[in-house]
Design a protein around this motif. Structure first.
Motif, mmCIF file in Angstrom:
data_model
loop_
_atom_site.group_PDB
_atom_site.id
_atom_site.type_symbol
_atom_site.label_atom_id
_atom_site.label_comp_id
_atom_site.label_asym_id
_atom_site.label_seq_id
_atom_site.Cartn_x
_atom_site.Cartn_y
_atom_site.Cartn_z
ATOM 1 N N PRO A 72 71.465 0.951 -9.420
ATOM 2 C CA PRO A 72 72.460 0.759 -8.368
ATOM 3 C C PRO A 72 72.018 -0.313 -7.372
ATOM 4 O O PRO A 72 70.864 -0.335 -6.941
ATOM 5 N N VAL A 73 72.941 -1.172 -7.016
ATOM 6 C CA VAL A 73 72.664 -2.247 -6.062
ATOM 7 C C VAL A 73 72.144 -1.672 -4.751
ATOM 8 O O VAL A 73 71.183 -2.195 -4.186
ATOM 9 N N GLU A 74 72.734 -0.588 -4.276
ATOM 10 C CA GLU A 74 72.318 -0.035 -2.984
ATOM 11 C C GLU A 74 70.856 0.407 -2.984
ATOM 12 O O GLU A 74 70.172 0.304 -1.958
ATOM 13 N N LEU A 75 70.330 0.860 -4.113
ATOM 14 C CA LEU A 75 68.914 1.243 -4.176
ATOM 15 C C LEU A 75 68.000 0.029 -4.214
ATOM 16 O O LEU A 75 67.004 -0.039 -3.496
ATOM 17 N N ILE A 76 68.343 -0.931 -5.051
ATOM 18 C CA ILE A 76 67.493 -2.112 -5.213
ATOM 19 C C ILE A 76 67.509 -2.967 -3.957
ATOM 20 O O ILE A 76 66.475 -3.466 -3.516
ATOM 21 N N ASP A 77 68.665 -3.151 -3.370
ATOM 22 C CA ASP A 77 68.778 -4.031 -2.204
ATOM 23 C C ASP A 77 68.320 -3.378 -0.899
ATOM 24 O O ASP A 77 68.234 -4.050 0.126
ATOM 25 N N SER A 78 67.995 -2.096 -0.925
ATOM 26 C CA SER A 78 67.607 -1.427 0.319
ATOM 27 C C SER A 78 66.344 -2.022 0.931
ATOM 28 O O SER A 78 66.240 -2.116 2.164
ATOM 29 N N MET A 79 65.399 -2.469 0.119
ATOM 30 C CA MET A 79 64.169 -3.039 0.663
ATOM 31 C C MET A 79 64.442 -4.347 1.400
ATOM 32 O O MET A 79 64.003 -4.530 2.536
ATOM 33 N N ILE A 80 65.195 -5.253 0.794
ATOM 34 C CA ILE A 80 65.474 -6.533 1.449
ATOM 35 C C ILE A 80 66.386 -6.318 2.658
ATOM 36 O O ILE A 80 66.242 -6.999 3.677
ATOM 37 N N GLU A 81 67.295 -5.364 2.586
ATOM 38 C CA GLU A 81 68.160 -5.077 3.732
ATOM 39 C C GLU A 81 67.344 -4.555 4.903
ATOM 40 O O GLU A 81 67.602 -4.911 6.059
ATOM 41 N N GLN A 82 66.355 -3.725 4.652
ATOM 42 C CA GLN A 82 65.491 -3.227 5.715
ATOM 43 C C GLN A 82 64.686 -4.372 6.335
ATOM 44 O O GLN A 82 64.553 -4.456 7.547
ATOM 45 N N ILE A 83 64.170 -5.250 5.505
ATOM 46 C CA ILE A 83 63.414 -6.404 5.992
ATOM 47 C C ILE A 83 64.301 -7.299 6.851
ATOM 48 O O ILE A 83 63.897 -7.753 7.921
ATOM 49 N N GLU A 84 65.510 -7.546 6.404
ATOM 50 C CA GLU A 84 66.432 -8.402 7.158
ATOM 51 C C GLU A 84 66.893 -7.749 8.459
ATOM 52 O O GLU A 84 67.148 -8.437 9.444
ATOM 53 N N ALA A 85 66.978 -6.418 8.474
ATOM 54 C CA ALA A 85 67.410 -5.714 9.678
ATOM 55 C C ALA A 85 66.327 -5.697 10.758
ATOM 56 O O ALA A 85 66.641 -5.654 11.952
ATOM 57 N N GLU A 86 65.072 -5.740 10.342
ATOM 58 C CA GLU A 86 63.957 -5.697 11.290
ATOM 59 C C GLU A 86 62.900 -6.735 10.923
ATOM 60 O O GLU A 86 61.772 -6.390 10.577
ATOM 61 N N PRO A 87 63.252 -8.008 10.990
ATOM 62 C CA PRO A 87 62.325 -9.056 10.529
ATOM 63 C C PRO A 87 61.004 -9.095 11.291
ATOM 64 O O PRO A 87 59.990 -9.525 10.742
ATOM 65 N N GLU A 88 61.009 -8.633 12.532
ATOM 66 C CA GLU A 88 59.768 -8.647 13.316
ATOM 67 C C GLU A 88 58.693 -7.732 12.707
ATOM 68 O O GLU A 88 57.505 -7.935 12.934
ATOM 69 N N LYS A 89 59.099 -6.769 11.926
ATOM 70 C CA LYS A 89 58.150 -5.869 11.275
ATOM 71 C C LYS A 89 57.599 -6.421 9.966
ATOM 72 O O LYS A 89 56.659 -5.874 9.403
ATOM 73 N N TYR A 90 58.204 -7.494 9.465
ATOM 74 C CA TYR A 90 57.850 -8.022 8.149
ATOM 75 C C TYR A 90 57.553 -9.510 8.212
ATOM 76 O O TYR A 90 58.111 -10.300 7.459
ATOM 77 N N LYS A 91 56.640 -9.874 9.082
ATOM 78 C CA LYS A 91 56.290 -11.281 9.233
ATOM 79 C C LYS A 91 55.469 -11.743 8.039
ATOM 80 O O LYS A 91 54.739 -10.970 7.426
ATOM 81 N N ASN A 92 55.605 -13.019 7.747
ATOM 82 C CA ASN A 92 54.836 -13.617 6.668
ATOM 83 C C ASN A 92 53.559 -14.205 7.257
ATOM 84 O O ASN A 92 53.612 -15.106 8.092
ATOM 85 N N TYR A 93 52.454 -13.682 6.843
ATOM 86 C CA TYR A 93 51.169 -14.181 7.362
ATOM 87 C C TYR A 93 50.570 -15.116 6.372
ATOM 88 O O TYR A 93 49.849 -15.122 5.631
#
Length: 93
Positions: A72-93
């Motif tokens: 299901p798209v909703e399961l697979i896309d949940s990780m990227i959606e979470q990252i996009e919703a809170e980008p400050e938590k997922y900075k690229n170092y």
């Protein structure tokens, strides 16, 4: 060892993140590892992905036989959606 279904789920989840964030080295490295493990642990080859509004279809060859799995798209896309919703938590170092 994880099932093929579990391994494909993990592989596809990180693939969507790596594809959406090409400058994210952690995502790229993780995808590379999952891709290697999928091929080495399950002998999967020729992987392709198609997406529609509801499902991802992952087609692959296993022992020379064409197989596929759906997620299901909703399961697979949940990780990227979470990252996009809170980008400050997922900075690229």
């Amino acid at each position: 060892m994880k099932s093929i279904q579990d391994s494909l789920y993990n592989w596809l989840s990180i693939k969507t993140v790596a594809d959406a964030r090409p400058d994210d080295t952690a995502a790229a490295d993780t995808f590379s590892l999952f891709d290697q493990l999928l091929k080495e642990n399950h002998d999967i080859q020729e992987i392709s992905v198609q997406k529609d509004d509801v499902m991802y279809l992952v087609a692959y060859k296993l022992n020379g036989e064409q197989k596929s799995s759906r997620f299901p798209v909703e399961l697979i896309d949940s990780m990227i959606e979470q990252i996009e919703a809170e980008p400050e938590k997922y900075k690229n170092y």
